[in-house]
Design an enzyme around this catalytic site. Structure first.
Site, PDB file in Angstrom:
ATOM      1  N   HIS A 176       1.018   2.112 -10.223  1.00  0.00           N
ATOM      2  CA  HIS A 176       0.036   2.521  -9.214  1.00  0.00           C
ATOM      3  C   HIS A 176      -1.302   1.854  -9.554  1.00  0.00           C
ATOM      4  CE1 HIS A 176       2.239   6.154  -7.581  1.00  0.00           C
ATOM      5  NE2 HIS A 176       2.822   6.078  -8.755  1.00  0.00           N
ATOM      6  N   HIS A 208       7.364   1.160 -10.920  1.00  0.00           N
ATOM      7  CA  HIS A 208       6.180   0.774 -10.154  1.00  0.00           C
ATOM      8  C   HIS A 208       4.916   1.136 -10.922  1.00  0.00           C
ATOM      9  CE1 HIS A 208       7.541   4.774  -8.879  1.00  0.00           C
ATOM     10  NE2 HIS A 208       6.269   5.090  -8.732  1.00  0.00           N
ATOM     11  N   ARG A 240       0.842  -1.207   0.000  1.00  0.00           N
ATOM     12  CA  ARG A 240       0.000   0.000   0.000  1.00  0.00           C
ATOM     13  C   ARG A 240       0.878   1.257   0.000  1.00  0.00           C
ATOM     14  NH1 ARG A 240      -5.124  -1.615   0.281  1.00  0.00           N
ATOM     15  NH2 ARG A 240      -5.419  -3.671   1.199  1.00  0.00           N
ATOM     16  N   ASP A 241       0.440   2.232  -0.820  1.00  0.00           N
ATOM     17  CA  ASP A 241       1.154   3.505  -0.891  1.00  0.00           C
ATOM     18  C   ASP A 241       1.060   4.223   0.458  1.00  0.00           C
ATOM     19  OD1 ASP A 241       2.012   5.474  -3.531  1.00  0.00           O
ATOM     20  OD2 ASP A 241       1.682   6.436  -1.583  1.00  0.00           O
ATOM     21  N   ILE A 242       2.168   4.819   0.879  1.00  0.00           N
ATOM     22  CA  ILE A 242       2.230   5.492   2.180  1.00  0.00           C
ATOM     23  C   ILE A 242       1.399   6.782   2.183  1.00  0.00           C
ATOM     24  CG2 ILE A 242       4.262   6.977   1.796  1.00  0.00           C
ATOM     25  CD1 ILE A 242       5.354   5.827   4.469  1.00  0.00           C
ATOM     26  N   ASN A 248       4.273   6.415 -13.718  1.00  0.00           N
ATOM     27  CA  ASN A 248       4.937   7.678 -14.013  1.00  0.00           C
ATOM     28  C   ASN A 248       6.361   7.376 -14.465  1.00  0.00           C
ATOM     29  OD1 ASN A 248       2.668   9.113 -13.136  1.00  0.00           O
ATOM     30  ND2 ASN A 248       3.381   9.103 -11.016  1.00  0.00           N
ATOM     31  N   VAL A 265      10.130   8.050  -7.352  1.00  0.00           N
ATOM     32  CA  VAL A 265      10.933   6.901  -6.902  1.00  0.00           C
ATOM     33  C   VAL A 265      11.394   6.158  -8.148  1.00  0.00           C
ATOM     34  CG1 VAL A 265      10.972   4.763  -5.575  1.00  0.00           C
ATOM     35  CG2 VAL A 265       9.655   6.717  -4.727  1.00  0.00           C
TER      36      VAL A 265
HETATM   37  P1  AMP Z   1       5.889   8.159  -8.200  1.00  0.00           P
HETATM   38  O1  AMP Z   1       5.715   9.613  -7.841  1.00  0.00           O
HETATM   39  O2  AMP Z   1       5.074   7.704  -9.359  1.00  0.00           O
HETATM   40  O3  AMP Z   1       7.359   7.818  -8.347  1.00  0.00           O
HETATM   41  O4  AMP Z   1       5.305   7.320  -6.983  1.00  0.00           O
HETATM   42  C1  AMP Z   1       6.028   7.025  -5.841  1.00  0.00           C
HETATM   43  C2  AMP Z   1       5.042   6.636  -4.790  1.00  0.00           C
HETATM   44  O5  AMP Z   1       5.739   5.993  -3.739  1.00  0.00           O
HETATM   45  C3  AMP Z   1       4.302   7.819  -4.166  1.00  0.00           C
HETATM   46  O6  AMP Z   1       2.893   7.659  -4.374  1.00  0.00           O
HETATM   47  C4  AMP Z   1       4.672   7.751  -2.686  1.00  0.00           C
HETATM   48  O7  AMP Z   1       3.606   8.091  -1.825  1.00  0.00           O
HETATM   49  C5  AMP Z   1       5.068   6.287  -2.541  1.00  0.00           C
HETATM   50  N1  AMP Z   1       5.988   5.989  -1.449  1.00  0.00           N
HETATM   51  C6  AMP Z   1       7.142   6.644  -1.141  1.00  0.00           C
HETATM   52  N2  AMP Z   1       7.742   6.070  -0.081  1.00  0.00           N
HETATM   53  C7  AMP Z   1       6.951   5.028   0.280  1.00  0.00           C
HETATM   54  C8  AMP Z   1       7.017   4.033   1.312  1.00  0.00           C
HETATM   55  N3  AMP Z   1       8.034   3.994   2.190  1.00  0.00           N
HETATM   56  N4  AMP Z   1       6.028   3.125   1.397  1.00  0.00           N
HETATM   57  C9  AMP Z   1       4.986   3.163   0.532  1.00  0.00           C
HETATM   58  N5  AMP Z   1       4.870   4.059  -0.471  1.00  0.00           N
HETATM   59  C10 AMP Z   1       5.833   4.983  -0.587  1.00  0.00           C
END
Ligand code: AMP
Length: 114
Positions: free
Chosen positions: A102, A100, A29-31, A87, A96
């Protein structure tokens, strides 16, 4: 990859709210959820983005999307619908740099994509 947040999450070195795992993929799950259900599906192996993943010849990209669709079904999202987004790079607002997908669902999402 050293110092990659999502590599560490997939390896269990940083805690996450795991939803699914198999030999090639990890989902959690996204944080900072943007919808009632917001799950990230990642390859266990490090790759920076969808372009790098698409360059593979072993069908990894398809398997990750299959996993994402299966997770959507498992979460009960398939009846009302959901969104899969990835993205890529600076203009794609990727924050990140470990590929990934979403998975967003659980409410009516905006028709705006940008
Ligand atoms: P993006 O902006 O597409 O690279 O998405 C990166 C996603 O990673 C964002 O939606 C963040 O909220 C999520 N994220 C960052 N750190 C963590 C974490 N430690 N655990 C879960 N999700 C994270």
């Amino acid at each position: 990859m050293q110092d990659c947040l999502f590599c560490k999450i997939a390896a269990g070195q940083i805690p996450s709210d795991k939803v699914y795992e198999d030999e090639i993929c990890y989902a959690f799950r996204d944080i900072n959820p943007q919808a009632p259900t917001h799950i990230l599906i990642i390859p266990k192996e490090h790759m920076a983005n969808v372009v790098e993943c698409a360059g593979r010849t072993d069908g990894l990209l398809g398997r990750l999307f299959q996993a994402a669709a299966r997770i959507a079904q498992d979460q009960g999202l398939d009846e009302k619908g959901f969104r899969l987004v990835t993205n890529c790079g600076e203009y794609g607002a990727q924050s990140v740099h470990h590929f990934h997908i979403h998975l967003l669902g659980g409410r009516q999402l905006s028709g705006q994509m940008g």
